[in-house]
Design an enzyme around this catalytic site. Structure first.
Site, PDB file in Angstrom:
ATOM      1  N   THR A 119       0.834  -1.200   0.000  1.00 20.41           N
ATOM      2  CA  THR A 119       0.000   0.000   0.000  1.00 20.41           C
ATOM      3  C   THR A 119       0.870   1.251   0.000  1.00 20.41           C
ATOM      4  OG1 THR A 119      -1.931   1.032   1.015  1.00 20.41           O
ATOM      5  CG2 THR A 119      -0.402  -0.041   2.528  1.00 20.41           C
ATOM      6  N   LYS A 169       3.607   1.102  -3.836  1.00 19.18           N
ATOM      7  CA  LYS A 169       3.033   0.268  -4.904  1.00 19.18           C
ATOM      8  C   LYS A 169       3.872   0.276  -6.188  1.00 19.18           C
ATOM      9  CE  LYS A 169      -1.744   0.522  -3.335  1.00 19.18           C
ATOM     10  NZ  LYS A 169      -3.137   0.855  -3.655  1.00 19.18           N
ATOM     11  N   GLY A 187      -3.538  10.100  -7.701  1.00 19.53           N
ATOM     12  CA  GLY A 187      -2.440   9.318  -7.134  1.00 19.53           C
ATOM     13  C   GLY A 187      -2.566   7.874  -7.597  1.00 19.53           C
TER      14      GLY A 187
HETATM   15  P1  ATR Z   1      -3.024   6.768  -3.298  1.00 15.87           P
HETATM   16  O1  ATR Z   1      -1.979   5.878  -3.868  1.00 15.87           O
HETATM   17  O2  ATR Z   1      -3.796   6.155  -2.165  1.00 15.87           O
HETATM   18  O3  ATR Z   1      -3.939   7.350  -4.312  1.00 15.87           O
HETATM   19  P2  ATR Z   1      -1.268   9.027  -3.275  1.00 15.87           P
HETATM   20  O4  ATR Z   1      -0.561   8.451  -4.438  1.00 15.87           O
HETATM   21  O5  ATR Z   1      -0.488   9.612  -2.168  1.00 15.87           O
HETATM   22  O6  ATR Z   1      -2.226   7.955  -2.595  1.00 15.87           O
HETATM   23  O7  ATR Z   1      -2.298  10.085  -3.847  1.00 15.87           O
HETATM   24  C1  ATR Z   1      -2.921  10.955  -3.075  1.00 15.87           C
HETATM   25  C2  ATR Z   1      -3.758  11.899  -3.947  1.00 15.87           C
HETATM   26  O8  ATR Z   1      -4.373  12.809  -3.077  1.00 15.87           O
HETATM   27  C3  ATR Z   1      -2.938  12.703  -4.939  1.00 15.87           C
HETATM   28  O9  ATR Z   1      -3.739  12.942  -6.057  1.00 15.87           O
HETATM   29  C4  ATR Z   1      -2.676  13.987  -4.180  1.00 15.87           C
HETATM   30  O10 ATR Z   1      -2.509  15.118  -4.991  1.00 15.87           O
HETATM   31  P3  ATR Z   1      -1.061  15.508  -5.629  1.00 15.87           P
HETATM   32  O11 ATR Z   1      -0.897  14.636  -6.840  1.00 15.87           O
HETATM   33  O12 ATR Z   1      -1.188  16.939  -5.966  1.00 15.87           O
HETATM   34  O13 ATR Z   1      -0.047  15.231  -4.568  1.00 15.87           O
HETATM   35  C5  ATR Z   1      -3.967  14.131  -3.407  1.00 15.87           C
HETATM   36  N1  ATR Z   1      -3.828  14.893  -2.164  1.00 15.87           N
HETATM   37  C6  ATR Z   1      -3.271  14.474  -1.011  1.00 15.87           C
HETATM   38  N2  ATR Z   1      -3.340  15.441  -0.067  1.00 15.87           N
HETATM   39  C7  ATR Z   1      -3.965  16.491  -0.654  1.00 15.87           C
HETATM   40  C8  ATR Z   1      -4.320  17.794  -0.211  1.00 15.87           C
HETATM   41  N3  ATR Z   1      -4.076  18.225   1.022  1.00 15.87           N
HETATM   42  N4  ATR Z   1      -4.936  18.608  -1.091  1.00 15.87           N
HETATM   43  C9  ATR Z   1      -5.178  18.198  -2.351  1.00 15.87           C
HETATM   44  N5  ATR Z   1      -4.865  16.992  -2.828  1.00 15.87           N
HETATM   45  C10 ATR Z   1      -4.265  16.138  -1.996  1.00 15.87           C
END
Ligand code: ATR
Length: 261
Positions: free
Chosen positions: A62, A66, A126
Site C-alpha cells: 500500500t 506500490k 495518485g
Molecule cells: P493513493 O496511492 O492512495 O492514491 P497518493 O498516491 O499519495 O495515494 O495520492 C494521493 C492523492 O491525493 C494525490 O492525487 C494527491 O494530490 P497531488 O498529486 O497533488 O499530490 C492528493 N492529495 C493528497 N493530499 C492532498 C491535499 N491536502 N490537497 C489536495 N490533494 C491532496
C-alpha cells in the site's frame, strides 16, 4: 505457518489483517497476516529479506510503495504494468505482482444500465486514482474528468490530456452523475456542496471513518464506502494465494463496521 503482510508506511491501522485473518480462520488455513511499517530508507533491504524468507507467502502493498515494489518482483502482470502499481505479491514459485485495485474498484459500482455514459468526476490522481481511471476507461466510460492539486498528464487516454485544477470542480459538480474522491481530504468547498444533485453517486476510497469528510454531508445520496473497495480488492488477492474466492459474509462486514464507525 505461512506469513502474509500488508506493507506500507502507515499500516498499523490497516484493516487488511482483520479481513485476511478472518478468512484464514473461516477456511482453517494455517497462516497469519500482519502489518509491516517501512520507510523509504529501509524498504529495499527489508523487502529483499522478506521475499527471501521461506515463510513469506504473500504481501499486500500500500501507500507509498506500490511502484517501488515492482523492481523486487520477477513477473508483473500486464495490467499492473499499465497502471504502474502492484498491490498484491505472490511469492511462490517465483515472485509475481498483480494489481487488484482496478477490478476491485469496479466491483463496488452499481450494476446500473448505462453507467458508462454517466458523467464521472475523479478527484485526485495518485496511485489508487490511476487504477480507478484505468478500469473506467477499459469498461468504456466516455465522460470522465480528473481533477488534481498538481497538474498531471492523464494515462490511458489517446490524446495528451492533463488533470484539471481543483478550482474548476465547482463548474462540474451540478452535472456530475458519479463523484469519486481518491484523496485523503474533502476538496469540495462547503458553499459548493449544494450544487451536487441528490441522485449523484458519491464514492470515497478512504475507509475509516466510514462517513469520510467528503461523504458525511450527503445523507440522501447513494454512497460507495471505501471499505467496499478494500474488501473487493482483497478477494482476488486471496484467490491468487489460495486458489479459491473467499466470501464477503455478513459476519465479516459486521466486524469491519464496528472498527470504522
Ligand atoms: P493513493 O496511492 O492512495 O492514491 P497518493 O498516491 O499519495 O495515494 O495520492 C494521493 C492523492 O491525493 C494525490 O492525487 C494527491 O494530490 P497531488 O498529486 O497533488 O499530490 C492528493 N492529495 C493528497 N493530499 C492532498 C491535499 N491536502 N490537497 C489536495 N490533494 C491532496
Amino acid at each position: 505457518m505461512k506469513n502474509f503482510y500488508v506493507v506500507g508506511n502507515n499500516t498499523s491501522k490497516s484493516l487488511s489483517p482483520t479481513i485476511f485473518n478472518y478468512w484464514f480462520k473461516k477456511y482453517k488455513i494455517k497462516a497469519r497476516y500482519n502489518y509491516l511499517q517501512l520507510n523509504n530508507n529501509n524498504f529495499d533491504l527489508k523487502i529483499t529479506n522478506l521475499l527471501r524468507n521461506k515463510k513469506t507467502h504473500g504481501l499486500n502493498i500500500t501507500v507509498p510503495f506500490k511502484q517501488k515494489i515492482m523492481k523486487h518482483i520477477n513477473l508483473i502482470d500486464k495490467d499492473s504494468v499499465k497502471i504502474n502499481a502492484v498491490n498484491c505479491v505472490i511469492t511462490r514459485p517465483k515472485t509475481k505482482g498483480i494489481n487488484t485495485d482496478w477490478t476491485g474498484y469496479y466491483k463496488t459500482l452499481p450494476k446500473t444500465k448505462n453507467l458508462k455514459s454517466k458523467k464521472t468526476l475523479i478527484i485526485g490522481y495518485g496511485g489508487a486514482a490511476l487504477a480507478i481511471h484505468y478500469v473506467l476507461n477499459k469498461k468504456g466510460f466516455k465522460n470522465i474528468i480528473v481533477f488534481n492539486r498538481t497538474k498531471k498528464k492523464l494515462s490511458f487516454v489517446k490524446k495528451t490530456k492533463y488533470t484539471k485544477s481543483i478550482n474548476q470542480l465547482k463548474l462540474h459538480l451540478g452535472s456530475a452523475d458519479i463523484i469519486i474522491n481518491t484523496t485523503p481530504k474533502n476538496l469540495i468547498k462547503k458553499q459548493h456542496k449544494k450544487l451536487i444533485k441528490e441522485k449523484t453517486i458519491l464514492s470515497d476510497i478512504v475507509y475509516s471513518p466510514k462517513e469520510t469528510p467528503f461523504l458525511r454531508d450527503f445523507p440522501t445520496n447513494k454512497k460507495i464506502y471505501g471499505i467496499s473497495m478494500l474488501l473487493q480488492q482483497a478477494v482476488p488477492c486471496f484467490k491468487a494465494w489460495f486458489g479459491f474466492k473467499p466470501a464477503i459474509d455478513q459476519e465479516l462486514i459486521q466486524i469491519l463496521n464496528r472498527k470504522i464507525k
